[in-house]
Design a protein around this motif. Sequence first.
Motif, PDB file in Angstrom:
ATOM      1  N   UNK A 254       0.723  -1.431   0.373  1.00  0.00           N
ATOM      2  CA  UNK A 254      -0.186  -0.234   0.083  1.00  0.00           C
ATOM      3  C   UNK A 254       0.658   1.112   0.041  1.00  0.00           C
ATOM      4  N   UNK A 255       1.621   1.576  -0.910  1.00  0.00           N
ATOM      5  CA  UNK A 255       2.602   2.685  -1.139  1.00  0.00           C
ATOM      6  C   UNK A 255       1.833   3.776  -1.159  1.00  0.00           C
ATOM      7  N   UNK A 256       0.625   4.647  -1.621  1.00  0.00           N
ATOM      8  CA  UNK A 256       0.118   5.593  -0.832  1.00  0.00           C
ATOM      9  C   UNK A 256      -0.007   5.819   0.422  1.00  0.00           C
ATOM     10  N   UNK A 257      -0.331   4.705   0.952  1.00  0.00           N
ATOM     11  CA  UNK A 257      -0.882   4.086   2.657  1.00  0.00           C
ATOM     12  C   UNK A 257       0.570   4.590   3.762  1.00  0.00           C
ATOM     13  N   UNK A 258       1.541   3.870   2.717  1.00  0.00           N
ATOM     14  CA  UNK A 258       2.632   4.301   3.056  1.00  0.00           C
ATOM     15  C   UNK A 258       3.352   5.386   3.616  1.00  0.00           C
ATOM     16  N   UNK A 259       3.300   6.201   2.557  1.00  0.00           N
ATOM     17  CA  UNK A 259       3.981   7.426   2.506  1.00  0.00           C
ATOM     18  C   UNK A 259       2.959   8.649   3.039  1.00  0.00           C
ATOM     19  N   UNK A 260       1.884   8.264   3.923  1.00  0.00           N
ATOM     20  CA  UNK A 260       1.117   8.835   5.017  1.00  0.00           C
ATOM     21  C   UNK A 260       1.608   8.587   5.766  1.00  0.00           C
ATOM     22  N   UNK A 261       1.841   7.177   5.882  1.00  0.00           N
ATOM     23  CA  UNK A 261       2.222   6.648   7.214  1.00  0.00           C
ATOM     24  C   UNK A 261       3.856   7.225   7.677  1.00  0.00           C
ATOM     25  N   UNK A 262       4.666   7.984   6.778  1.00  0.00           N
ATOM     26  CA  UNK A 262       5.742   8.218   7.125  1.00  0.00           C
ATOM     27  C   UNK A 262       5.715   9.694   7.521  1.00  0.00           C
ATOM     28  N   UNK A 263       4.638  10.406   7.027  1.00  0.00           N
ATOM     29  CA  UNK A 263       4.377  11.795   6.670  1.00  0.00           C
ATOM     30  C   UNK A 263       4.238  11.798   8.404  1.00  0.00           C
ATOM     31  N   UNK A 264       3.176  10.989   8.966  1.00  0.00           N
ATOM     32  CA  UNK A 264       2.477  11.388  10.221  1.00  0.00           C
ATOM     33  C   UNK A 264       4.045  10.450  10.934  1.00  0.00           C
ATOM     34  N   UNK A 265       4.159   9.847  10.845  1.00  0.00           N
ATOM     35  CA  UNK A 265       6.002   9.443  11.956  1.00  0.00           C
ATOM     36  C   UNK A 265       7.089  10.492  12.290  1.00  0.00           C
ATOM     37  N   UNK A 266       7.258  10.966  10.409  1.00  0.00           N
ATOM     38  CA  UNK A 266       7.534  12.308  11.315  1.00  0.00           C
ATOM     39  C   UNK A 266       7.281  13.629  11.667  1.00  0.00           C
ATOM     40  N   UNK A 267       5.747  14.074  11.933  1.00  0.00           N
ATOM     41  CA  UNK A 267       5.835  14.393  12.542  1.00  0.00           C
ATOM     42  C   UNK A 267       4.898  13.972  14.193  1.00  0.00           C
TER      43      UNK A 267
END
Length: 386
Positions: A254-267
């Motif tokens: 789920x590349x789009x989902x993991x991209x969103x997760x990456x942004x969330x983890x950074x925050x």
Amino acid sequence: MAKDVIYLDHAATSWPKPPEVIRAVVEAMEQAGANAGRGSHSLAVDSGRLLVRARMELAQLFGIRNAQDLAFCYNTTMALNMAIQGTLKPGDHVIATMAEHNSVRRPLEYLRRTRGVEVDFAEVDADGYVNLSHLGRLFRPNTKLVVCTHSSNLLGSIQPVGEIGDLAKSRGARFLVDAAQSAGSLDIDVSLMNIDLLAFPGHKGLLGPQGTGGLYIAPDLDLEPILTGGTGSQSENREQPDVRPDRYESGTQNVPGIAGLLAGVRRVREWKPGCIHRREWEQVQMLMEGLQELPGIRLLGPRAGEERSGLIAFTVKGLDSARVAHRLDREFGIAVRAGMHCAPLAHEAMGTLASGAVRASVGVGTTEDEVRSLLEAMRHILGAGV
């Protein structure tokens, strides 16, 4: 966006998502829409790099030394099933706790029925804490796994996972932690806490989209994969590859989902889990202080002033929990969760199996005004009846 809703169900899914999370999902679909690891063209390479970055951010958050030991999953339930079913074999014994979610209990009951796995559940006290003495007495020569929720999704109690990890290690058992209610708001270090397996969601405290999560697997532990198939690597082999994380990540990610997760983890890493926890704790204390002044309210879990996660569950004498939640939603625009919360063992331990409970849970965006609104709504409901 329905911003007029007072959302107090963050223990189920954090909402609304930070703007950068939403942007990351859209950008991934627009700019990195190919299958990661399934080609050498630039779009596939970009997708693969995105997964690598997300894996590395998560590894740093959880004290994981090698990011390849982290496999992406679609939710905590999938991660827990991978850990439990991949570890236990016929004749093995496993210890869990009475605070566990059905995502732990049901896989264990399935293995009890189909593989002859032996299962024991350690007691929890009136505040929802695991009885370590009782847990210690449950160990047997064939105990292979100890499973523990880091924080109860019903009671808010935060278990001493470091102590439990030490105990499991001293008895030669593996330790699996369910971080569904702690990832992103409590500090977790798999090495310091002797955690062999860490299951976590992306859509709760890590602020990512639904359909994301992961499982950390200790480097010296070889789980039997519960899902096999295409991995984009070692395609000439009949069997699932040995290399990580491919061994545990069959199929399109789920590349789009993991991209969103990456942004969330950074925050989350920017804000720091400890700071997030402190703010949520303060808001829950405010909510508890107001609720305990109301007639007929029983609060579950640790008492006011004690450590707990960002949720409070309560019962109302003479009132059905589902009816209370329905009125909060329809009359006051307040979203909470009512019922069993997929945690019947915890309800059994608290004596609330018949009544269920109302659960309010805060998140990084919750305001004190929203907490006051819930308290005012409960005063109205108790004054007017249902």
